[in-house]
Design an enzyme around this catalytic site. Sequence first.
Site, PDB file in Angstrom:
ATOM      1  N   HIS A  56      -9.684  -8.762  -7.378  1.00 26.37           N
ATOM      2  CA  HIS A  56      -9.860  -7.975  -6.111  1.00 26.37           C
ATOM      3  C   HIS A  56     -10.183  -8.818  -4.792  1.00 26.37           C
ATOM      4  CE1 HIS A  56     -11.594  -5.571  -1.936  1.00 26.37           C
ATOM      5  NE2 HIS A  56     -10.261  -5.250  -2.541  1.00 26.37           N
ATOM      6  N   GLU A  58      -2.114   0.473  -8.623  1.00 28.59           N
ATOM      7  CA  GLU A  58      -3.371   0.367  -8.698  1.00 28.59           C
ATOM      8  C   GLU A  58      -4.125   1.463  -8.289  1.00 28.59           C
ATOM      9  OE1 GLU A  58      -4.280  -3.788  -6.657  1.00 28.59           O
ATOM     10  OE2 GLU A  58      -6.017  -3.499  -5.582  1.00 28.59           O
ATOM     11  N   ASP A  96     -14.606  -7.345  -8.490  1.00 23.16           N
ATOM     12  CA  ASP A  96     -14.974  -7.257  -7.786  1.00 23.16           C
ATOM     13  C   ASP A  96     -15.975  -8.182  -7.302  1.00 23.16           C
ATOM     14  OD1 ASP A  96     -14.394  -5.488  -4.584  1.00 23.16           O
ATOM     15  OD2 ASP A  96     -16.442  -6.485  -4.839  1.00 23.16           O
ATOM     16  N   ASP A 117      -0.330   0.046  -4.782  1.00 26.49           N
ATOM     17  CA  ASP A 117      -1.792  -0.139  -4.352  1.00 26.49           C
ATOM     18  C   ASP A 117      -1.562   1.994  -3.742  1.00 26.49           C
ATOM     19  OD1 ASP A 117      -4.326   0.103  -4.493  1.00 26.49           O
ATOM     20  OD2 ASP A 117      -4.551  -1.906  -3.267  1.00 26.49           O
ATOM     21  N   GLU A 154     -11.667  -2.852  -7.862  1.00 32.46           N
ATOM     22  CA  GLU A 154     -12.701  -3.231  -6.646  1.00 32.46           C
ATOM     23  C   GLU A 154     -13.944  -2.218  -6.562  1.00 32.46           C
ATOM     24  OE1 GLU A 154      -8.795  -2.382  -4.163  1.00 32.46           O
ATOM     25  OE2 GLU A 154     -10.315  -1.858  -2.452  1.00 32.46           O
ATOM     26  N   LYS A 185       1.104  -1.460  -0.161  1.00 31.54           N
ATOM     27  CA  LYS A 185      -0.168   0.243   0.036  1.00 31.54           C
ATOM     28  C   LYS A 185       0.863   1.314  -0.234  1.00 31.54           C
ATOM     29  CE  LYS A 185      -4.126  -1.908   0.672  1.00 31.54           C
ATOM     30  NZ  LYS A 185      -5.504  -2.259  -0.479  1.00 31.54           N
TER      31      LYS A 185
END
Lengths: 437, 437
Positions: B352, B273, B325, B247, B302, B219
């Site tokens: 996701h 992402e 998703d 992400d 997502e 992240k």
Amino acid sequence: MPQKIIRLTVSDVRFPTSLEQHGSDAMHTDPDYSVAYVVIETDQGMPGYGLTFTVGRGTEIVVCAVEALSALVVGKSLEEIVSDFRGFYRLLTSDGQMRWIGPEKGVIQLATAAVLNAVWDLWARSEGKPLWKLLVDMDPRKLISCIDFRYITDALTEQEALDILVKAQMGKQQRVDQMLKEGYPAYTTSCAWLGYSDQLLKQLCTDALNDGWTKFKVKVGADLEDDIRRCSLIRQMIGPNNTLMIDANQRWDVGEAITWVTRLAEYKPLWIEEPTSPDDILGHAAISKALAPLGIGVATGEQCHNRVMFKQFLQASALQFVQIDSCRLGSVNENLAVLLMAHKFKVPVCPHAGGVGLCELVQHLILFDYISVSASLDNRMCEFVDHLHEHFKSPVVIQNAHYMPPKDPGYSCEMLQSSVQRHQYPQGQVWKKLQGQ
Amino acid sequence: MPQKIIRLTVSDVRFPTSLEQHGSDAMHTDPDYSVAYVVIETDQGMPGYGLTFTVGRGTEIVVCAVEALSALVVGKSLEEIVSDFRGFYRLLTSDGQMRWIGPEKGVIQLATAAVLNAVWDLWARSEGKPLWKLLVDMDPRKLISCIDFRYITDALTEQEALDILVKAQMGKQQRVDQMLKEGYPAYTTSCAWLGYSDQLLKQLCTDALNDGWTKFKVKVGADLEDDIRRCSLIRQMIGPNNTLMIDANQRWDVGEAITWVTRLAEYKPLWIEEPTSPDDILGHAAISKALAPLGIGVATGEQCHNRVMFKQFLQASALQFVQIDSCRLGSVNENLAVLLMAHKFKVPVCPHAGGVGLCELVQHLILFDYISVSASLDNRMCEFVDHLHEHFKSPVVIQNAHYMPPKDPGYSCEMLQSSVQRHQYPQGQVWKKLQGQ
């Protein structure tokens, strides 16, 4: 002394409009015009009224969402909110847990609109001004500080937005005077809902012409032969010099939209509204390109769910008329962003109205647009639908097919207490009676 | 004998994950992983379990929306639904009143996903098959009849979709056997949540490498210097040949995304992402274009709310990895449409997962994608997060960093009754205890 918001209540208020097919279109065949109606109250007894528009079932979901947001509002003072309105907007739309169920779209954004409309109403009342005047009198820097520029800086920077507002200060007072005298031009959708008979359509059209209306919108999209008959009829009624718009309410796929509208081109519609999914930016761009040679523009926006979508519609030349909505976007804050982007991209704004309270609300925004942003009436007009105004304390005033600027302090969406009570769903008198209780 | 659905119940189930910063990212700093958990039941005593994932506050709004949809489900037979699943999908997503508060987005689409996931679970159970096998065995025409092609025919026609499925019948059995033996490749997000310390990150990374993981996601987006340190650390840990993804969870504007990711390019991420708003198709296209020379792709999905949005992301070359998703889109029905469009546009699907139950659900879809649509594993992998699986009756089975195909009948999202009871919000034992009751 700062005014603290000590209470927020929300009601599910529904009108049984489906009984007479008011508001019917190709996708919403049986709407019961409704609102999630918000009342906030300060410790000094000052109220703020806000709402978001819905069409019946599902209003209870929006009510639930308003209740979830209320924890972020109650306990704050008005001064605290408006001293960093951008921050407060971000607080509501980007709560670390609730943003997952949006973000900034659908139910949660409709609820945000209802809550923030009430806050803006409270602010305008505190200043003793109608909302449009609060905005028109506000320092451009203060206006800019109400806007969340997140995700739109590639299309409009804060500096550009400020420059637009500063430039439009010139001639502002003349435009205020002009509006107070003449009002803002409107068009009518009241004559040609999809569920109306030809006879009713004719009658309403005759009445409207007598009342000075020159711009008319007709619902299309359910059946092509029907549409040809209805468009032909209305063009005949209004003559070649008045304006006709057509509205499909998202009925078609991209290819179908182009074919269908091409068949209606001979009736010279100014625009085709919502030809396809409100999410389909590239689809609208393809339709715009195909219809441009026929002189037909594309209009959309009443279900365009946030500024990021409007940004792209503008970037992709996917619409020729921006139809902002006072209850779909995140209240005045997000509408300011869209008005400024539309101005930068040189696309006229023609707001969506009708429903319950949408005319009352959006007139303020379009007055501000003319006076403080666009300074132009070219190709511009605001929708008007003549339903349900009698439930408001300060209903819109239409004179000679123009919206006359509201004079009462606030955002014009306070409803009559008796109307709210009688139409509460399901326990109000109107609904009990319909359910045979 | 037809099985009639006689009951639908929905629960607000929340896990206090924010206490340990599991799942934390740049925009969701304190998620309490949650679900709106749906149980349907037929008159023959057959249950169906479905859910949609949320992150705490706001789950009650989704629950309210599921309750609103339940009237459209209860009373129908399974046979009636699946004999015209496209029609039933349309019924849920285009109710003449409720579509106003979407359409097909946000709360109401999440609720649709929860309800339809339960219907698909019921269908698979009735056939005695895990969902992926139900799909893999289904006649292509029947599969197509589950998809609502409204608004996507300009990108994918029914005939094209059918051709893709028919073509992929070849070699299907080998791919089934291969999956049963090897499983579907996975990557892990468990090591590097934004709220984790460097020490914890190192430890988790070491453990994961020992367990056979070769693909890691970290992240980013809160602080550039932090990101540089963390990416450098993880790249050092995993070496040059393993795969790193980053992400940002929508943290940036378009220009900022390009600048920021460029600074992280030396750590060779395969993709960035969610660099910006999930609604910003044209923004993602601009970012894709700018990052392509650096060998970095863009991944998103997502929070991409429906097939119309995915269609445009594909049309605009705005993503290089499609992250479906299982709970954001309208269940299997809408995911089928997206898998087929992704195949047509030659973009790999990397689902996701994580949250609560997302791994359990989406493994079925990606197995189907490989066996019956794409027939390829190039650049493909499914997200895995190692949290909360212990609450499921048939939790995912990971072997050597691969998802092993589920064998139990259904869609794998039945939760343990005790888990549901203890975590009900706010009345469950876990929450009572946290609130000091």
